[in-house]
Design an enzyme around this catalytic site. Structure first.
Site, PDB file in Angstrom:
ATOM      1  N   SER A   1       0.830  -1.203   0.000  1.00 17.02           N
ATOM      2  CA  SER A   1       0.000   0.000   0.000  1.00 17.02           C
ATOM      3  C   SER A   1       0.868   1.258   0.000  1.00 17.02           C
ATOM      4  O   SER A   1       1.669   1.438  -0.903  1.00 17.02           O
ATOM      5  CB  SER A   1      -0.964  -0.059   1.194  1.00 17.02           C
ATOM      6  OG  SER A   1      -1.994   0.878   1.032  1.00 17.02           O
TER       7      SER A   1
ATOM      8  N   ASP B   1      -9.792  -5.543  -3.922  1.00 18.95           N
ATOM      9  CA  ASP B   1      -9.195  -4.559  -3.016  1.00 18.95           C
ATOM     10  C   ASP B   1     -10.171  -3.399  -2.839  1.00 18.95           C
ATOM     11  O   ASP B   1     -10.601  -2.778  -3.814  1.00 18.95           O
ATOM     12  CB  ASP B   1      -7.868  -4.057  -3.603  1.00 18.95           C
ATOM     13  CG  ASP B   1      -7.045  -3.280  -2.589  1.00 18.95           C
ATOM     14  OD1 ASP B   1      -7.588  -2.317  -1.998  1.00 18.95           O
ATOM     15  OD2 ASP B   1      -5.877  -3.624  -2.379  1.00 18.95           O
TER      16      ASP B   1
ATOM     17  N   HIS C   1      -7.357  -5.960   0.416  1.00 17.09           N
ATOM     18  CA  HIS C   1      -6.180  -5.156   0.770  1.00 17.09           C
ATOM     19  C   HIS C   1      -5.470  -5.666   2.034  1.00 17.09           C
ATOM     20  O   HIS C   1      -4.479  -5.089   2.457  1.00 17.09           O
ATOM     21  CB  HIS C   1      -6.642  -3.720   1.007  1.00 17.09           C
ATOM     22  CG  HIS C   1      -5.550  -2.684   0.902  1.00 17.09           C
ATOM     23  ND1 HIS C   1      -4.934  -2.368  -0.290  1.00 17.09           N
ATOM     24  CD2 HIS C   1      -4.961  -1.894   1.832  1.00 17.09           C
ATOM     25  CE1 HIS C   1      -4.023  -1.434  -0.078  1.00 17.09           C
ATOM     26  NE2 HIS C   1      -4.015  -1.138   1.201  1.00 17.09           N
TER      27      HIS C   1
END
Lengths: 276, 276
Positions: free
Chosen positions: A146, A222, A254
């Site tokens: 991320s 995600d 995610h």
């Protein structure tokens, strides 16, 4: 440097250490996994940069990376995601301030005095671990999740020649065009967007690329896809003819359940480059 | 039953669910990993009982078990370690009350109304998962860590015929002779020590043993060795000629870094019994 903890782990040691960072002007904490081979001499290293709200601890505990690193004889470094402490600026939002350093050197108030995460990772912590531990500075690779995927990609492209390979899990790919980026780059770097470009993986890919293999995994489920903008990076890499494996993984989100599922692939990928 | 979360994980699904438990007379939460094979029909299952202070979440996040379970096509169940909620009794100590159910059915005030963890695991939750998920009730195995190792060993020996195999990481082996046991068994079952014997793995091993293979791992640097008393269980098993692999692992402590290091061995061990 102070040892906070050391636990036996897959024949090696998972340690947590703190030290004074000159760049961040505060004490910083990091995790370091050393495989058994480190007893006999310097080993290659894979940096793992974490995402928003994370500390040095999240990936160290939840990514299930150590077993695969042990199998490959590779060290893992888990830096924190921002400076911390009483004198350090912060914000009520989860995505700005402590836990959200975005791996840049802030130039704006109130962030500039401590939020120097780019230099912290690439200079302070690099110097420290190469000095204090049996790590081979000539064999470094980098990954992240991320916001940490953004950090890994941007550092790999900006620090040309330092990393053999770069990978990322669900990276923030185009922060200059996303709400995960515009707000933070404005806060840390100011409103002149020219200063942002060198911290955008898609723009860096278009401008200079990476001299080595790149692996990106993103889940099709995600929940932050619209903020990550993987399509921008995929497009830039394809246009550049960058050596790349870009995978959209069906059904994954995610979370660290996604990261842990594919961490073996990423460590194997980096091992091939590190031992080439 | 209510779905709290479901995440794609190693080709399967890591879910978290809550449901009403009649035994505990409150809502309970558990984690369940289903491998990809569960889409095609019932799969074998490995129960993982957690230790003091843990919830359903600790092992699910930190044990790195799902990848190996996926490889073997085995489901994993992660029960909570006690009843919880506003009407549920608790204690200020970390090792009594919520987070410390010790896998017994309490008979004493104030614990008896909710602390029925033995029945919760062996009856309520077993019935629920066999009814709601594609799990093969004829192929169950059980493992656990610390207090959960005590739970796994005692349930495996008491519920004869139910589990093909039992293993434990750093189990509490002799609670009737340890400060991790005497206090809790007194609180939950009363001061008559006769009632404690059927919740002591070493005494159960001496009295009845287990009809199948047993695997125990304990770290030589476990900071709680004096409370776990692995020597008592090892001695009882050897005297009984119990089928057993008992390993003291040099340098390892009580943490999940220890558990995650050896979880592959445990899942492989159970898979051999489940698929025999």
């Amino acid at each position: 440097m102070k040892t906070i903890s050391e636990n036996a782990c897959f024949g090696g040691v998972q340690g947590v250490y703190s030290h004074r960072s000159d760049s961040c002007d505060c004490d910083m904490t990091f995790g370091l996994f050393l495989p058994a081979e480190a007893k006999d001499g310097p080993v290659p290293v894979l940096w793992y940069l974490s995402g928003l709200t994370c500390t040095h601890e999240n990936a160290m505990v939840k990514a299930a990376a150590q077993g695969w690193a042990a199998e490959q004889g590779i060290a893992l470094i888990f830096p924190d995601t921002s400076p911390r402490g009483e004198g350090v600026a912060d914000d009520d939002a989860y995505d700005l301030g402590q836990g959200a350093g975005f791996y840049v050197n802030a130039t704006q108030k109130p962030w500039a005095p401590h939020f120097q995460m780019y230099d912290y990772v690439t200079k302070d912590l690099t110097d420290l671990v190469l000095k204090e531990f049996p790590i081979d500075g000539a064999r470094q690779a980098i990954t992240g999740h991320s916001m940490g995927g953004h950090g890994a990609l941007t550092m790999a492209m900006k620090e040309a020649g330092r990393f053999t390979s770069v990978s990322a899990f669900a990276p923030i790919c185009n922060p200059t065009g996303s709400d995960w980026g515009k707000k933070q780059l404005t806060a840390y770097l100011g409103s002149d967007e020219a200063a942002w470009a060198s911290h955008d993986a898609s723009l860096l890919m278009a401008e200079r690329g990476f001299d080595g293999p790149v692996l990106i995994d993103v889940g099709t489920k995600d929940q932050f896809l619209d903020l990550l903008k993987p399509e921008t990076l995929a497009s830039a890499a394809a246009q550049r003819r960058q050596e790349l494996t870009f995978r959209m993984q069906p059904g994954y989100d995610h979370s660290y359940f996604f990261v842990s599922t594919f961490i073996e692939d990423h460590i194997t990928f980096h091992a091939e480059a590190l031992y080439a």
